[in-house]
Design an enzyme around this catalytic site. Sequence first.
Site, PDB file in Angstrom:
ATOM      1  N   ASP A  50       0.672  -1.080   0.069  1.00 49.64           N
ATOM      2  CA  ASP A  50      -0.077  -0.163   0.216  1.00 49.64           C
ATOM      3  C   ASP A  50       1.062   1.075   0.085  1.00 49.64           C
ATOM      4  OD1 ASP A  50      -2.276   1.485   0.630  1.00 49.64           O
ATOM      5  OD2 ASP A  50      -1.361   1.727   2.657  1.00 49.64           O
ATOM      6  N   ASP A  52      -0.130   5.324   0.918  1.00 45.63           N
ATOM      7  CA  ASP A  52      -0.443   6.227   1.946  1.00 45.63           C
ATOM      8  C   ASP A  52      -0.483   5.505   3.590  1.00 45.63           C
ATOM      9  OD1 ASP A  52      -0.983   8.329   0.573  1.00 45.63           O
ATOM     10  OD2 ASP A  52      -2.818   7.446  -0.119  1.00 45.63           O
ATOM     11  N   LYS A 214      -9.864  -3.287  -2.796  1.00 50.04           N
ATOM     12  CA  LYS A 214      -8.538  -3.682  -3.482  1.00 50.04           C
ATOM     13  C   LYS A 214      -8.622  -4.944  -4.153  1.00 50.04           C
ATOM     14  CE  LYS A 214      -5.498  -0.115  -1.358  1.00 50.04           C
ATOM     15  NZ  LYS A 214      -4.316   0.143  -0.541  1.00 50.04           N
TER      16      LYS A 214
END
Length: 301
Positions: A50, A52, A214
């Site tokens: 990922d 952020d 996702k």
Amino acid sequence: FTVLRQRVHVRISIPELSNTTVFMKDRERVQNILQSMMKAGSNTLQVISDFDMTLTRFAHNGNRCPTCHNILDNSKLISDECKEKLTELFNTYYPIEIDVSRSVEEKLPLMVDWWTKAHELLVQQKIRKDLLAMVVRESNAMLREGYQLFFGHLHEHSIPLLIFSAGIGDILEEVIRQAGVFHPNVNVFSNYMDFDESGVLKAFKGELIHIYNKREGALLNTGHFQELRTRPNVLLMGDSLGDLTMADGVQDMENILKIGFLNDKVEERKQAYLDSYDIVLVKDETLEVPNGILLYLTGNK
Ligand code: C5P
Ligand code: MG
């Protein structure tokens, strides 16, 4: 407990696993996964991370660091009126994002609302593509400590890194480009901006990626995982429980080791993170542990 820690230290020699930020529900399992992955060799490894609050810092000197969206939200490309609305959205929806008392089913439509409303506001701002580099340069975006080693090591060993982000692809790419780590082994799945002929933002491209879809995003990109089918061992890194499905497109998976950064609401969320991530890093603003693991997996130790 101390004895266990020492055993980990001796058996697989990853000293970083003894850091005070490291928590594991089942150390034995982690050891076994790491040993199998090491034996299989780094040419069978892929990393899925990922962006952020996983590759970037959550906080620095007591202040929150920006997400891709925040980098844009806080920039001078956005009017004061729009900034206020974006802040209001953040203040409304971020607490929901990290709320353990609500189920994913309950949160999912609210997260779609957040992303949709924010993207609509951004599109109204007539953002120019040629100013994005400046926006990132002037922002407080910060990759986690140890990022040069992380990106450099993966590049040196030709290990593919997929950055899978519900943030904004154009901003994310600029962050890693300006940090000098956008190496050729890096691929990005994210929300990309669509510009008109004069270079002004008119929409976002393709299917929206938000915090809880996702898996769907991964399954849309079968081509990428097809190319990596000789790499059935996965190191996954995330900071949200939604990140756990990022590897759902991986073909013929053999081993997966999941590392979760627990940045916020630690006490409330710790058990849920321990139950789903193999290694939980509590308020750890560095990439020390992933780097220690990568050094072990590539035989540098
Ligand atoms: O890269 P990653 O998948 O972590 O990006 C998603 C993050 O972006 C979420 O954790 C969310 O807090 C943040 N976000 C934001 N502003 C929005 C939408 C999402 O800061 N409008
Ligand atoms: Mg994140």
